[in-house]
Motif scaffolding. Sequence first.
Motif, PDB file in Angstrom:
ATOM      1  N   GLN A  25       0.665  -1.155  -0.012  1.00  0.00           N
ATOM      2  CA  GLN A  25      -0.046   0.019   0.060  1.00  0.00           C
ATOM      3  C   GLN A  25       0.973   1.297  -0.054  1.00  0.00           C
ATOM      4  OE1 GLN A  25      -2.840  -0.280   3.316  1.00  0.00           O
ATOM      5  NE2 GLN A  25      -3.789  -1.883   2.247  1.00  0.00           N
ATOM      6  N   GLY A  26       2.159   1.078   0.669  1.00  0.00           N
ATOM      7  CA  GLY A  26       3.086   2.331   0.450  1.00  0.00           C
ATOM      8  C   GLY A  26       2.806   3.294   1.430  1.00  0.00           C
ATOM      9  N   ASP A  27       1.844   3.192   2.386  1.00  0.00           N
ATOM     10  CA  ASP A  27       1.660   4.136   3.429  1.00  0.00           C
ATOM     11  C   ASP A  27       2.574   4.162   4.727  1.00  0.00           C
ATOM     12  OD1 ASP A  27      -0.622   4.826   1.793  1.00  0.00           O
ATOM     13  OD2 ASP A  27      -1.922   3.536   2.981  1.00  0.00           O
ATOM     14  N   LEU A  28       3.446   3.164   4.697  1.00  0.00           N
ATOM     15  CA  LEU A  28       4.315   3.034   5.810  1.00  0.00           C
ATOM     16  C   LEU A  28       5.573   4.004   5.708  1.00  0.00           C
ATOM     17  CD1 LEU A  28       4.566  -0.923   6.398  1.00  0.00           C
ATOM     18  CD2 LEU A  28       3.041   0.666   7.758  1.00  0.00           C
ATOM     19  N   PRO A  29       5.846   4.790   6.998  1.00  0.00           N
ATOM     20  CA  PRO A  29       6.723   5.616   6.986  1.00  0.00           C
ATOM     21  C   PRO A  29       8.140   4.469   6.764  1.00  0.00           C
ATOM     22  CG  PRO A  29       5.969   5.848   9.139  1.00  0.00           C
ATOM     23  CD  PRO A  29       5.114   4.764   8.221  1.00  0.00           C
ATOM     24  N   LEU A  30       9.043   4.961   6.111  1.00  0.00           N
ATOM     25  CA  LEU A  30      10.339   4.419   5.894  1.00  0.00           C
ATOM     26  C   LEU A  30      10.915   3.575   6.928  1.00  0.00           C
ATOM     27  CD1 LEU A  30      12.522   3.469   3.867  1.00  0.00           C
ATOM     28  CD2 LEU A  30      13.803   5.622   4.654  1.00  0.00           C
ATOM     29  N   GLU A  31      10.919   3.946   8.350  1.00  0.00           N
ATOM     30  CA  GLU A  31      11.485   3.351   9.235  1.00  0.00           C
ATOM     31  C   GLU A  31      10.555   1.977   9.678  1.00  0.00           C
ATOM     32  OE1 GLU A  31      14.301   2.164  12.213  1.00  0.00           O
ATOM     33  OE2 GLU A  31      14.429   3.927  10.697  1.00  0.00           O
ATOM     34  N   GLU A  32       9.524   2.145   9.704  1.00  0.00           N
ATOM     35  CA  GLU A  32       8.491   1.193   9.853  1.00  0.00           C
ATOM     36  C   GLU A  32       8.484   0.101   8.639  1.00  0.00           C
ATOM     37  OE1 GLU A  32       5.758  -1.146  11.900  1.00  0.00           O
ATOM     38  OE2 GLU A  32       6.731   0.616  12.630  1.00  0.00           O
ATOM     39  N   ALA A  33       8.495   0.679   7.341  1.00  0.00           N
ATOM     40  CA  ALA A  33       8.493  -0.286   6.381  1.00  0.00           C
ATOM     41  C   ALA A  33       9.905  -1.214   6.568  1.00  0.00           C
ATOM     42  CB  ALA A  33       8.697   0.442   5.085  1.00  0.00           C
ATOM     43  N   LEU A  34      11.146  -0.808   6.995  1.00  0.00           N
ATOM     44  CA  LEU A  34      12.289  -1.437   7.160  1.00  0.00           C
ATOM     45  C   LEU A  34      12.291  -2.532   8.350  1.00  0.00           C
ATOM     46  CD1 LEU A  34      14.934   1.539   6.766  1.00  0.00           C
ATOM     47  CD2 LEU A  34      14.416  -0.467   5.118  1.00  0.00           C
ATOM     48  N   LYS A  35      11.271  -2.321   9.166  1.00  0.00           N
ATOM     49  CA  LYS A  35      10.951  -3.323  10.275  1.00  0.00           C
ATOM     50  C   LYS A  35      10.243  -4.113   9.739  1.00  0.00           C
ATOM     51  CE  LYS A  35      11.660   0.396  14.202  1.00  0.00           C
ATOM     52  NZ  LYS A  35      10.865   0.930  15.182  1.00  0.00           N
ATOM     53  N   GLN A  36       9.226  -3.774   9.144  1.00  0.00           N
ATOM     54  CA  GLN A  36       8.323  -4.832   8.472  1.00  0.00           C
ATOM     55  C   GLN A  36       9.042  -5.650   7.874  1.00  0.00           C
ATOM     56  OE1 GLN A  36       5.238  -5.357   9.825  1.00  0.00           O
ATOM     57  NE2 GLN A  36       5.807  -3.829  11.321  1.00  0.00           N
ATOM     58  N   PHE A  37       9.954  -5.098   6.992  1.00  0.00           N
ATOM     59  CA  PHE A  37      10.684  -5.861   5.824  1.00  0.00           C
ATOM     60  C   PHE A  37      11.596  -6.976   6.518  1.00  0.00           C
ATOM     61  CE2 PHE A  37      14.505  -6.603   2.944  1.00  0.00           C
ATOM     62  CZ  PHE A  37      13.959  -7.153   2.177  1.00  0.00           C
ATOM     63  N   GLU A  38      12.256  -6.366   7.822  1.00  0.00           N
ATOM     64  CA  GLU A  38      13.014  -7.307   8.444  1.00  0.00           C
ATOM     65  C   GLU A  38      12.294  -8.381   8.915  1.00  0.00           C
ATOM     66  OE1 GLU A  38      16.372  -7.216  12.221  1.00  0.00           O
ATOM     67  OE2 GLU A  38      15.375  -5.313  11.441  1.00  0.00           O
ATOM     68  N   LYS A  39      10.964  -8.297   9.576  1.00  0.00           N
ATOM     69  CA  LYS A  39      10.467  -9.306  10.271  1.00  0.00           C
ATOM     70  C   LYS A  39       9.865 -10.108   8.910  1.00  0.00           C
ATOM     71  CE  LYS A  39       6.031  -9.691  13.061  1.00  0.00           C
ATOM     72  NZ  LYS A  39       5.431  -9.163  14.014  1.00  0.00           N
ATOM     73  N   GLY A  40       9.514  -9.428   7.878  1.00  0.00           N
ATOM     74  CA  GLY A  40       9.089 -10.537   6.783  1.00  0.00           C
ATOM     75  C   GLY A  40      10.031 -11.399   6.414  1.00  0.00           C
ATOM     76  N   ILE A  41      11.254 -10.740   6.343  1.00  0.00           N
ATOM     77  CA  ILE A  41      12.399 -11.732   6.044  1.00  0.00           C
ATOM     78  C   ILE A  41      12.423 -12.965   6.968  1.00  0.00           C
ATOM     79  CG2 ILE A  41      14.989 -12.138   5.810  1.00  0.00           C
ATOM     80  CD1 ILE A  41      13.667 -10.673   3.547  1.00  0.00           C
ATOM     81  N   SER A  42      12.308 -12.609   8.131  1.00  0.00           N
ATOM     82  CA  SER A  42      12.451 -13.838   9.294  1.00  0.00           C
ATOM     83  C   SER A  42      11.370 -14.631   9.152  1.00  0.00           C
ATOM     84  CB  SER A  42      12.473 -13.062  10.609  1.00  0.00           C
ATOM     85  OG  SER A  42      12.479 -14.123  11.581  1.00  0.00           O
ATOM     86  N   LEU A  43      10.151 -14.203   8.899  1.00  0.00           N
ATOM     87  CA  LEU A  43       8.992 -15.058   8.780  1.00  0.00           C
ATOM     88  C   LEU A  43       9.154 -15.935   7.524  1.00  0.00           C
ATOM     89  CD1 LEU A  43       5.939 -12.412   9.489  1.00  0.00           C
ATOM     90  CD2 LEU A  43       6.714 -14.490  10.838  1.00  0.00           C
ATOM     91  N   ALA A  44       9.597 -15.367   6.292  1.00  0.00           N
ATOM     92  CA  ALA A  44       9.869 -16.214   5.200  1.00  0.00           C
ATOM     93  C   ALA A  44      10.882 -17.124   5.494  1.00  0.00           C
ATOM     94  CB  ALA A  44      10.290 -15.203   3.890  1.00  0.00           C
ATOM     95  N   GLY A  45      11.856 -16.822   6.339  1.00  0.00           N
ATOM     96  CA  GLY A  45      12.906 -17.939   6.574  1.00  0.00           C
ATOM     97  C   GLY A  45      12.359 -19.089   7.346  1.00  0.00           C
ATOM     98  N   ASN A  46      11.360 -18.743   8.290  1.00  0.00           N
ATOM     99  CA  ASN A  46      10.709 -19.798   9.170  1.00  0.00           C
ATOM    100  C   ASN A  46       9.890 -20.574   8.249  1.00  0.00           C
ATOM    101  OD1 ASN A  46      11.838 -18.676  11.295  1.00  0.00           O
ATOM    102  ND2 ASN A  46       9.922 -17.540  12.129  1.00  0.00           N
ATOM    103  N   CYS A  47       9.010 -19.980   7.420  1.00  0.00           N
ATOM    104  CA  CYS A  47       8.311 -20.784   6.416  1.00  0.00           C
ATOM    105  C   CYS A  47       9.108 -21.783   5.680  1.00  0.00           C
ATOM    106  CB  CYS A  47       7.453 -19.915   5.541  1.00  0.00           C
ATOM    107  SG  CYS A  47       6.071 -18.907   6.353  1.00  0.00           S
ATOM    108  N   GLN A  48      10.204 -21.162   5.222  1.00  0.00           N
ATOM    109  CA  GLN A  48      11.022 -21.981   4.151  1.00  0.00           C
ATOM    110  C   GLN A  48      11.654 -23.229   4.992  1.00  0.00           C
ATOM    111  OE1 GLN A  48      11.528 -21.780   1.094  1.00  0.00           O
ATOM    112  NE2 GLN A  48      12.958 -23.697   1.051  1.00  0.00           N
ATOM    113  N   LYS A  49      12.095 -22.957   6.399  1.00  0.00           N
ATOM    114  CA  LYS A  49      12.678 -23.949   7.106  1.00  0.00           C
ATOM    115  C   LYS A  49      11.478 -24.977   7.254  1.00  0.00           C
ATOM    116  CE  LYS A  49      14.781 -24.908  11.366  1.00  0.00           C
ATOM    117  NZ  LYS A  49      15.214 -24.455  12.630  1.00  0.00           N
ATOM    118  N   ALA A  50      10.218 -24.793   7.789  1.00  0.00           N
ATOM    119  CA  ALA A  50       9.184 -25.601   7.813  1.00  0.00           C
ATOM    120  C   ALA A  50       8.768 -26.472   6.635  1.00  0.00           C
ATOM    121  CB  ALA A  50       7.926 -24.730   8.370  1.00  0.00           C
TER     122      ALA A  50
END
Length: 77
Positions: A25-50
């Motif tokens: 949606q592009g409404d997140l401030p840059l800092e929040e978007a970076l935090k969410q991106f980092e969390k997303g990378i972690s979640l994707a890694g968890n899914c890949q491992k599973a």
Amino acid sequence: MARKTSTNFEKSLAELEQLVEAMEQGDLPLEEALKQFEKGISLAGNCQKALQNAEQKVKQLVEKNGELLEKPFDLDE
């Protein structure tokens, strides 16, 4: 234990999908978007491992001389 892994995978995947939608949606401030991106990378890694763990568990049972033998599952067979 298989159900717990499945539930964790499904929960992580659903959370990842929500993160992606919010970021698209592009409404997140840059800092929040970076935090969410980092969390997303972690979640994707968890899914890949599973998924890798599930792939290793998928076996074909083959009976030979009255014994059940395990062999890796092959989609091409």
